[in-house]
Design a protein around this motif. Structure first.
Motif, PDB file in Angstrom:
ATOM      1  N   VAL A 126       0.882  -1.162   0.000  1.00 25.90           N
ATOM      2  CA  VAL A 126       0.000   0.000   0.000  1.00 25.90           C
ATOM      3  C   VAL A 126       0.918   1.209   0.000  1.00 25.90           C
ATOM      4  N   ASN A 163      -3.567   7.747   8.349  1.00 21.66           N
ATOM      5  CA  ASN A 163      -4.876   7.123   8.561  1.00 21.66           C
ATOM      6  C   ASN A 163      -5.238   6.968  10.037  1.00 21.66           C
ATOM      7  N   ILE A 171       4.834  10.182   1.547  1.00 20.16           N
ATOM      8  CA  ILE A 171       4.038   9.089   0.964  1.00 20.16           C
ATOM      9  C   ILE A 171       4.023   7.924   1.954  1.00 20.16           C
ATOM     10  N   GLY A 189       0.617   5.149  -0.513  1.00 21.02           N
ATOM     11  CA  GLY A 189      -0.314   6.262  -0.662  1.00 21.02           C
ATOM     12  C   GLY A 189      -1.698   5.718  -0.971  1.00 21.02           C
ATOM     13  N   GLU A 190      -2.271   6.140  -2.069  1.00 22.14           N
ATOM     14  CA  GLU A 190      -3.604   5.684  -2.483  1.00 22.14           C
ATOM     15  C   GLU A 190      -3.547   4.487  -3.429  1.00 22.14           C
ATOM     16  N   GLU A 191      -2.345   4.052  -3.787  1.00 18.42           N
ATOM     17  CA  GLU A 191      -2.198   2.939  -4.734  1.00 18.42           C
ATOM     18  C   GLU A 191      -1.832   1.647  -4.016  1.00 18.42           C
ATOM     19  N   GLU A 192      -2.127   0.516  -4.687  1.00 19.14           N
ATOM     20  CA  GLU A 192      -1.760  -0.792  -4.166  1.00 19.14           C
ATOM     21  C   GLU A 192      -1.100  -1.603  -5.264  1.00 19.14           C
ATOM     22  N   HIS A 249       3.270   4.225   3.543  1.00 21.90           N
ATOM     23  CA  HIS A 249       3.408   2.878   2.999  1.00 21.90           C
ATOM     24  C   HIS A 249       3.217   1.837   4.092  1.00 21.90           C
TER      25      HIS A 249
END
Length: 158
Positions: A82, A134, A104, A84-87, A106
């Motif tokens: 994971v 988060n 960023i 940022g917003e990408e996986e 992770h």
């Protein structure tokens, strides 16, 4: 320090689920087994860990460092990175470097049914701060190298 013969990494003592996180965050890493290889050999400039993630476990809360770089190399299994917003699904032989100061966040998540094994390497630059976008946590490295956890606004965690 005296010379010692090479040893198997798996013979180095491991800690299961050990973390500085308070509950409810600590339970998220209960399926993480970490062997601190660098500490075993007395390394002080960087750390090297051999880490196993059980199915469903995470490496850490999603986080980013202000000063300390990190690097991972997957040995077994297919963790999800994971970033940022990408996986991204990683495979054995895949690697990734996390440059400090980017902001960023992770983490690795084991969403598979098999164990994940990877090496993690990080430097030990003093004065690091860790952001957890988060979660309402912040980690600050103290001058003696230990970590203090607070809420994002600086309030103590009770």
């Amino acid at each position: 320090m005296r010379k010692q013969a090479p040893i198997s990494a798996t013979s180095i003592p491991a800690s299961m689920g050990k973390t500085i996180y308070p509950e409810p965050y600590a339970s998220l890493v209960q399926g993480r087994l970490k062997r601190k290889l660098g500490e075993f050999f007395g390394l002080t400039n960087f750390g090297v860990n051999l880490t196993h993630l059980s199915p469903g476990a995470v490496s850490a809360l999603a986080h980013s460092h202000s000063k300390q770089d990190e690097f991972i190399f997957v040995l077994e299994g297919t963790p999800t990175l994971v970033l940022g917003e990408e996986e991204f699904t990683l495979n054995p032989g895949d690697c990734y470097g996390f440059k400090a100061g980017t902001g960023i966040a992770h983490q690795l998540v084991n969403r598979s049914e098999a164990s994940v094994v990877y090496l993690e390497v990080g430097d030990r630059t003093a004065g690091d701060e860790v952001e957890y976008p988060n979660d309402d946590l912040k980690a600050t490295q103290l001058p003696n190298g230990t970590w203090a956890l607070t809420r994002k606004d600086g309030r103590p965690i009770r």
